[in-house]
Design a protein around this motif. Sequence first.
Motif: not given
Length: 290
Positions: A198-222
Amino acid sequence: MVLDNADRRVAVIIEDDADIRNLLEEVLTQAGFKAIPTCNGLDGIAAVRAHDPIVTTLDVSMPGIDGFETARRIRAFSPTYLVMLTARDDEIDTLQGLDAGADDYLTKPFRPRELRARIEAMLRRPRQPVTTDAVGPAAETAPAPSELVAAGEALAEASVLPGQPDPTEETGTVDGWYGHNGLRLNPAERLVQLGDAQLDLTRTEFDLLGALLESQRKVRSKNDLAVLLRGEANASAYPVNEADRRAIEVHMGNLRRKLGDSSTTPRWLETVRGVGYRLASAQTSDLPQQ
């Protein structure tokens, strides 16, 4: 700003400049907090330990221990939302601040309205246990990146257990879990798993990873990711600036390191130069056999 009654309306201020300290106390008091002002790192750490604040503002340049060391010590025992304030706009300061465990970073002079908006955006994101890169219990027990990569490879080859998400899926959701190349994330339970780890992520890291997983291969800009972290209510409260974009880069770099991922041959997080980020392609060994 409306806070849940279950949360303490306490904010600690760590600032050696009396004028700025008084301004912060006024802004936070008007926002509904009981503000606890301190003028140096050691007193600030003691105040955080004593009052368990939901928010802490932290100056970078202070006599004695500086803001970076203060942040690292606070992060070793407290999940308080950390906002670092500095008169310098150097990239290295941003990197050091976020690496030390800060949730957000503002340069002086700052607008009180922007500070309140950033704090409100943080409060809309769930608090998590202390899981930072600072030296402390979480860091000491975290698996090494090489162990996580090995765990992911083993998961891709393992059979699927009953009731568990299928790790061989290219990208998608199963029973509330997002999965990609053996990496799994559950937004509701705020859990991330790689193999048996189980990975220990910060709140921000978790939210960023969740956004990319939800978007699949769609590019998310900074810019898009920076706005996403604010939440809908604060999406247009203040413009995305270079510091916000640098912060996204730092968080993504830390996330890669915790995953044991490579920027040149990524398994999970792919950089699209000049644009942003997306999930890496599915690994051949992870695809279902026809």
